[in-house]
Write an enzyme that holds these catalytic residues in place. Structure first.
Site, short mmCIF file in Angstrom:
data_model
loop_
_atom_site.label_atom_id
_atom_site.label_comp_id
_atom_site.label_asym_id
_atom_site.label_seq_id
_atom_site.Cartn_x
_atom_site.Cartn_y
_atom_site.Cartn_z
N TYR A 238 0.84 -1.21 0.00
CA TYR A 238 0.00 0.00 0.00
C TYR A 238 0.87 1.26 0.00
CZ TYR A 238 -3.64 -3.24 1.71
OH TYR A 238 -4.51 -4.29 1.88
N HIS B 49 0.90 -11.52 2.04
CA HIS B 49 -0.22 -10.89 1.34
C HIS B 49 -0.91 -11.85 0.37
CE1 HIS B 49 -1.58 -6.57 0.23
NE2 HIS B 49 -2.57 -7.41 0.13
#
Lengths: 286, 351
Positions: free
Chosen positions: A56, A118
């Site tokens: 992010y 992730h």
């Protein structure tokens, strides 16, 4: 804020605020200010769980925000629950020990509350998982898990590291995607499900859904609140992503009512296995 | 990155201006040189943009709308496809989905390795239990041999996949990450393409053709042309060579391994793989003898050892050999495509 307890005894907030807000075009200063204000606002209103990821590109921003809040005495480190994830690009380096240190430095923290892979990146995630387990034993992370996984990944992890299963899996989970087999497996293995896109990003068909609309009216809440409550009531931990104060309040104002069992079941029946995020697009070979 | 580049250019410009006043003649020369390069670069970018508007460029990517990548899925909410197909040109022209949630993932010339890469990247669009059609073409069994032929699977072959696949997949292709740059700036890599800005080619509308556009004589010639093309492609002298020449054996094994891997890939993700052959007109079908049909299709499927995997074989199906269903001898026209696809959907019990 209510809490749930993970298999290893770690307490985790029942609702988490995601920080994957799409504001990369805006100025960095503005983003830091907005993020800082939103996090402060959330903390003031009892929301203490935050989710980020290396991918992010905001770990350092959150680091500034959290260190500022801790320095000023607005929060204590032990009061907040911080999740971050290691992305595919980093997984390819197969050096999880270095990756956790990078995240800790960026977030200006001594430890991470929940650290996730992730993606179950083919050819990498099993080896990386064993490294993650080692790091968990050092205490740099309080709980570990994997995001975007399916039953086959959990089974593979169990085969390769039987003594170290995830405490949490973070998956796309909402009334339109309830992955019953996955839910059952997680229940059996005592793995907590964390739900991203918890309100199916309020797509038009969600906003217009007759069942959710009717229940929202019945309980005097919004459709989003019905969905968030549905999550909390079954023990999954929903994540919402917004820096908007009204949305933050909307997403956490869900602890003053209870959805009846039949209504919970009716929401479960909305399942049509709708994936807003087709996984393989983020993880070829998924 | 763009921001940094912008500031760097501004900095260079400022330095140039200052130095120009300090030491005029030399820096005047440098400034002119810089300006020429800048203008040439800008002109090249403009021409590149113009080229990308030509049919010559667009014709290579007519399939692209079927592939919603990581950039587009938030605006394209269609999910849970019942059926998709991979495959090369015959599949592109052979399958058409109506009254069923399906998508054609054939892009034109498309080898087995690219089939697999497409499957790996896009399979999450297929619903749990959905069908993946794996087409077996006349030469699929030995198609890996093409790797040995210079100029067949070249940059222009890989660029179309580079446009739709993930960067991590593109990196592993021959040509690597350069392919992405080539697809962004084709004119920079191949200035000869400039001519298409001046004289363009017609738009590729083959997928819209509903009838046979060739006479019987032309069809016979067309079928012969296909056979000769394949002989050249596979270094064969006669049709017999395709089944008897030992040089194809390692490539045949490679093909078996890839198809088998695709089947396993589908099954482990609760997708249903189905092998399928696409029909051809009788003009072309007649060119393949029984030996060829047995070796390249029947034996190849046996070698796969597919167990319970369904195999729908229409390649030499007399029900679809009418030339009126085709455009040329090999590719189904829109009418034939709809008729054939409807039969396939019935056989798959999707209609």
């Amino acid at each position: 804020m209510e809490k749930v307890v993970l298999r290893n005894g770690v307490e985790m907030p029942a609702v988490i605020m995601g920080t994957s807000v799409d504001d990369r075009k805006g100025s960095r200063k503005k983003l830091i200010r907005n993020m800082s204000e939103a996090v402060c606002f959330a903390v003031q209103h009892g929301l203490v769980g935050f989710d980020t990821s290396r991918d992010y590109s905001n770990e350092d921003i959150l680091g500034k925000v959290f260190s500022g809040l801790i320095r000023s005495g607005d929060i204590k480190r032990e009061d907040v629950f911080i999740t971050t994830k290691v992305g595919n690009g980093q997984q390819r380096k197969k050096n999880m020990a270095e990756q956790i240190d990078i995240s800790l430095r960026s977030l200006k923290l001594d430890y991470i509350d929940l650290w996730l892979l992730h993606w179950p990146l083919p050819d990498y995630y099993l080896e990386n998982w064993s490294q993650v387990c080692e790091i968990y034993r050092t205490g740099k992370v309080r709980a570990i898990g994997i995001a975007n996984c399916r039953e086959r990944h959990i089974e593979a992890l169990e085969k390769s590291c039987p003594e170290c299963l995830p405490h949490v899996v973070q998956i796309e989970y909402h009334p339109f995607r309830t992955v019953p087999a996955m839910r059952e497996l997680c229940r059996e293995k005592q793995i907590r499900i964390e739900a991203y896109s918890a309100n199916c990003v309020m797509l038009p068909f969600v906003r217009e859904n007759e069942v959710l609309g009717r229940l929202a009216e019945k309980y005097g809440k919004t459709i989003t609140q019905i969905m968030m409550r549905w999550h909390v009531q079954q023990g999954t931990v929903p994540i919402f992503s917004s820096l908007n104060r009204d949305h933050i309040l909307e997403n956490i104002d869900i602890f003053d009512f209870e959805i009846e069992d039949e209504d919970m079941e009716e929401i479960f029946r909305l399942n049509c296995d709708y994936k807003f995020h087709p996984e393989s697009l983020n993880c070829p070979g998924y | 990155m763009k921001q940094k580049l912008k500031w760097l250019l501004i900095l260079i410009l400022v330095i140039e201006i200052i130095l120009f006043f300090v030491y005029k003649p030399f820096f005047l020369f440098v400034a002119i040189l810089f300006a020429i390069f800048l203008l040439a670069g800008m002109l090249l970018l403009v021409l590149n943009a113009l080229y990308k508007r030509t049919n010559h460029w667009k014709n290579q990517f007519i399939f692209e709308k079927n592939f919603i990548s990581n950039l587009g899925y938030r605006d394209n909410l269609s999910r849970n496809l019942d059926v998709v197909n991979l495959g090369s040109n015959p599949a592109l022209f052979g399958l058409f989905y109506e009254k069923v949630r399906g998508q054609n993932w054939a892009t034109g010339s498309q080898g087995l390795e690219m089939d697999f890469e497409i499957l790996k990247y896009f399979h999450s669009y297929v619903r749990d239990g959905g069908i993946v059609l794996l087409p077996i073409m006349p030469f699929t069994a030995i198609s890996q041999y093409i790797k040995t032929k210079k100029g067949y699977w070249n940059d222009s072959y890989y660029i179309k996949f580079a446009k739709i696949l993930d960067a991590s997949q593109v990196r592993n292709m021959p040509g690597g990450i350069n392919l992405r740059r080539m697809s962004k700036y084709p004119l920079v890599y191949n200035p000869k393409l400039l001519r298409y800005i001046l004289v363009d080619v017609p738009r590729d509308c083959r997928l819209e053709i509903t009838e046979q556009t060739m006479s019987a004589v032309e069809l016979e010639q067309d079928a012969g042309m296909w056979i000769n093309g394949w002989k050249k492609e596979f270094d064969a002298v006669s049709i017999k060579d395709f089944t008897h020449d030992q040089k194809y054996l390692p490539y045949r094994k490679e093909a078996v391994d890839i198809v088998r891997s695709m089947i396993e890939y589908c099954e482990s993700r609760n997708l249903k793989p189905v092998l399928i052959t696409i029909p051809m007109s009788r003009y072309l079908a007649d060119k393949f003898d029984a030996d060829f049909r047995r070796s390249m299709i029947d034996d190849f499927v046996k070698e796969l050892g597919i167990g319970g995997v369904e195999f729908l074989d229409y390649m030499f199906d007399p029900g679809f050999d009418d030339p009126a269903l085709y455009n040329g001898s090999f590719f189904l026209n829109l009418k034939g495509r709809k008729l054939f696809s409807s039969q396939v959907m019935k056989d798959l019990q999707l209609q």
